[in-house]
Design a protein around this motif. Structure first.
Motif, PDB file in Angstrom:
ATOM      1  N   MET A   1       0.815  -1.192   0.000  1.00 47.32           N
ATOM      2  CA  MET A   1       0.000   0.000   0.000  1.00 47.32           C
ATOM      3  C   MET A   1       0.861   1.258   0.000  1.00 47.32           C
ATOM      4  SD  MET A   1      -3.374   0.792   1.060  1.00 47.32           S
ATOM      5  CE  MET A   1      -4.129   2.296   1.487  1.00 47.32           C
ATOM      6  N   ILE A   2       1.928   1.235   0.789  1.00 45.06           N
ATOM      7  CA  ILE A   2       2.791   2.413   0.837  1.00 45.06           C
ATOM      8  C   ILE A   2       3.551   2.582  -0.473  1.00 45.06           C
ATOM      9  CG2 ILE A   2       4.869   1.393   1.833  1.00 45.06           C
ATOM     10  CD1 ILE A   2       4.852   3.880   3.716  1.00 45.06           C
ATOM     11  N   ALA A   3       3.912   1.464  -1.122  1.00 50.33           N
ATOM     12  CA  ALA A   3       4.626   1.549  -2.395  1.00 50.33           C
ATOM     13  C   ALA A   3       3.742   2.196  -3.450  1.00 50.33           C
ATOM     14  CB  ALA A   3       5.072   0.168  -2.839  1.00 50.33           C
ATOM     15  N   GLU A   4       2.456   1.866  -3.463  1.00 45.12           N
ATOM     16  CA  GLU A   4       1.546   2.459  -4.438  1.00 45.12           C
ATOM     17  C   GLU A   4       1.406   3.957  -4.207  1.00 45.12           C
ATOM     18  OE1 GLU A   4       0.805  -0.277  -2.685  1.00 45.12           O
ATOM     19  OE2 GLU A   4       0.449  -1.854  -4.150  1.00 45.12           O
ATOM     20  N   THR A   5       1.375   4.358  -2.953  1.00 46.55           N
ATOM     21  CA  THR A   5       1.248   5.779  -2.630  1.00 46.55           C
ATOM     22  C   THR A   5       2.494   6.547  -3.067  1.00 46.55           C
ATOM     23  OG1 THR A   5      -0.092   5.179  -0.718  1.00 46.55           O
ATOM     24  CG2 THR A   5       0.781   7.407  -0.757  1.00 46.55           C
ATOM     25  N   VAL A   6       3.654   5.971  -2.815  1.00 47.86           N
ATOM     26  CA  VAL A   6       4.902   6.626  -3.187  1.00 47.86           C
ATOM     27  C   VAL A   6       4.999   6.755  -4.703  1.00 47.86           C
ATOM     28  CG1 VAL A   6       7.419   6.356  -3.198  1.00 47.86           C
ATOM     29  CG2 VAL A   6       6.142   5.983  -1.102  1.00 47.86           C
ATOM     30  N   CYS A   7       4.658   5.685  -5.419  1.00 49.61           N
ATOM     31  CA  CYS A   7       4.729   5.731  -6.885  1.00 49.61           C
ATOM     32  C   CYS A   7       3.744   6.749  -7.457  1.00 49.61           C
ATOM     33  CB  CYS A   7       4.453   4.343  -7.465  1.00 49.61           C
ATOM     34  SG  CYS A   7       5.824   3.198  -7.234  1.00 49.61           S
ATOM     35  N   SER A   8       2.574   6.831  -6.876  1.00 46.12           N
ATOM     36  CA  SER A   8       1.587   7.809  -7.349  1.00 46.12           C
ATOM     37  C   SER A   8       2.062   9.232  -7.088  1.00 46.12           C
ATOM     38  CB  SER A   8       0.243   7.580  -6.656  1.00 46.12           C
ATOM     39  OG  SER A   8      -0.243   6.303  -6.972  1.00 46.12           O
ATOM     40  N   ALA A   9       2.701   9.463  -5.940  1.00 51.15           N
ATOM     41  CA  ALA A   9       3.220  10.795  -5.622  1.00 51.15           C
ATOM     42  C   ALA A   9       4.366  11.163  -6.571  1.00 51.15           C
ATOM     43  CB  ALA A   9       3.696  10.837  -4.175  1.00 51.15           C
ATOM     44  N   VAL A  10       5.217  10.198  -6.886  1.00 52.30           N
ATOM     45  CA  VAL A  10       6.326  10.458  -7.819  1.00 52.30           C
ATOM     46  C   VAL A  10       5.770  10.808  -9.194  1.00 52.30           C
ATOM     47  CG1 VAL A  10       8.210   9.319  -9.065  1.00 52.30           C
ATOM     48  CG2 VAL A  10       8.048   9.099  -6.591  1.00 52.30           C
ATOM     49  N   ALA A  11       4.737  10.098  -9.620  1.00 52.87           N
ATOM     50  CA  ALA A  11       4.133  10.379 -10.928  1.00 52.87           C
ATOM     51  C   ALA A  11       3.500  11.763 -10.944  1.00 52.87           C
ATOM     52  CB  ALA A  11       3.097   9.308 -11.262  1.00 52.87           C
ATOM     53  N   PHE A  33       9.964  14.066 -19.880  1.00 55.63           N
ATOM     54  CA  PHE A  33       9.777  14.040 -18.431  1.00 55.63           C
ATOM     55  C   PHE A  33       8.421  13.445 -18.068  1.00 55.63           C
ATOM     56  CE2 PHE A  33      12.396  15.805 -15.062  1.00 55.63           C
ATOM     57  CZ  PHE A  33      11.610  15.540 -13.947  1.00 55.63           C
ATOM     58  N   ALA A  34       7.394  13.780 -18.821  1.00 54.82           N
ATOM     59  CA  ALA A  34       6.060  13.211 -18.570  1.00 54.82           C
ATOM     60  C   ALA A  34       6.066  11.702 -18.793  1.00 54.82           C
ATOM     61  CB  ALA A  34       5.033  13.883 -19.474  1.00 54.82           C
ATOM     62  N   ALA A  35       6.781  11.247 -19.828  1.00 58.62           N
ATOM     63  CA  ALA A  35       6.842   9.808 -20.095  1.00 58.62           C
ATOM     64  C   ALA A  35       7.520   9.077 -18.945  1.00 58.62           C
ATOM     65  CB  ALA A  35       7.592   9.560 -21.401  1.00 58.62           C
ATOM     66  N   TYR A  36       8.643   9.611 -18.473  1.00 55.05           N
ATOM     67  CA  TYR A  36       9.333   8.972 -17.354  1.00 55.05           C
ATOM     68  C   TYR A  36       8.488   8.986 -16.085  1.00 55.05           C
ATOM     69  CZ  TYR A  36      13.782   8.543 -19.802  1.00 55.05           C
ATOM     70  OH  TYR A  36      14.778   8.202 -20.676  1.00 55.05           O
ATOM     71  N   SER A  37       7.747  10.050 -15.857  1.00 58.51           N
ATOM     72  CA  SER A  37       6.957  10.135 -14.630  1.00 58.51           C
ATOM     73  C   SER A  37       5.719   9.239 -14.668  1.00 58.51           C
ATOM     74  CB  SER A  37       6.548  11.580 -14.356  1.00 58.51           C
ATOM     75  OG  SER A  37       5.677  12.040 -15.364  1.00 58.51           O
ATOM     76  N   LEU A  38       5.254   8.849 -15.839  1.00 55.82           N
ATOM     77  CA  LEU A  38       4.091   7.960 -15.931  1.00 55.82           C
ATOM     78  C   LEU A  38       4.453   6.478 -15.739  1.00 55.82           C
ATOM     79  CD1 LEU A  38       2.080   9.599 -18.829  1.00 55.82           C
ATOM     80  CD2 LEU A  38       1.494   9.547 -16.401  1.00 55.82           C
ATOM     81  N   VAL A  39       5.745   6.143 -15.830  1.00 57.76           N
ATOM     82  CA  VAL A  39       6.164   4.745 -15.677  1.00 57.76           C
ATOM     83  C   VAL A  39       5.801   4.188 -14.299  1.00 57.76           C
ATOM     84  CG1 VAL A  39       8.175   3.208 -15.603  1.00 57.76           C
ATOM     85  CG2 VAL A  39       7.909   4.834 -17.467  1.00 57.76           C
ATOM     86  N   PRO A  40       6.126   4.863 -13.185  1.00 60.49           N
ATOM     87  CA  PRO A  40       5.747   4.304 -11.881  1.00 60.49           C
ATOM     88  C   PRO A  40       4.236   4.132 -11.718  1.00 60.49           C
ATOM     89  CG  PRO A  40       7.254   6.129 -11.568  1.00 60.49           C
ATOM     90  CD  PRO A  40       6.912   6.083 -13.008  1.00 60.49           C
TER      91      PRO A  40
END
Length: 149
Positions: A1-11, A33-40
């Motif tokens: 759950m925390i990993a999903e939150t972190v990845c969403s915040a990074v995106a 930059f948008a492409a890299y940020s959508l990967v997580p």
């Protein structure tokens, strides 16, 4: 759950930075930059992050990785020994049979194959080093005399 939150915040942060970059008229950098940020975010949505988290904290998964490592180590060891000994059992048996056939039954030494006659003759013995160095100095002396030195 925390990993999903972190990845969403990074995106979300990455998309924000991409928007600022696009505002500065650097569209190519913004798109990258948008492409890299959508990967997580994509990894979270496909479930890869959850699978990786479950695998990282699973003792069974780590035991499986250990078994895979042992299998790889056995394969590499067997391959190295096989190369060192000269191949498989069939190949060694064929090599021994070929070696026995190369010697005539009544001969005391191995017979020479057809390629032995085409070998180049041995090179003549080299001159002693002292003679070569003397010739080199004589050439140098001749050049110096020619130029009046």
């Amino acid at each position: 759950m925390i990993a999903e939150t972190v990845c969403s915040a990074v995106a979300a942060a990455g998309l924000g930075i991409a928007a600022v970059t696009a505002y500065r008229k650097r569209f190519l950098a913004a798109a990258r930059f948008a492409a890299y940020s959508l990967v997580p975010l994509g990894l979270v949505m496909t479930g890869v992050v959850g699978w990786a988290a479950d695998t990282a904290f699973s003792p069974t998964a780590w035991a499986g990785f250990g078994v895979l490592g042992a299998a790889w180590l056995l394969f590499m060891t067997a391959r190295a020994v096989e190369r060192r000994t000269g191949g498989t059992r069939k190949e060694r048996k064929a090599a021994r049979a070929a070696q026995r056939e190369a010697v005539a039954p009544a001969a005391s030494a191995p017979s020479l194959g057809p390629g032995a006659a085409s070998r180049p003759a041995a090179r003549p013995a080299a001159k002693p080093r002292k003679a070569e160095s003397a010739e080199d100095f004589s050439d140098i002396e001749a050049i110096l005399k020619k130029h009046g030195i």
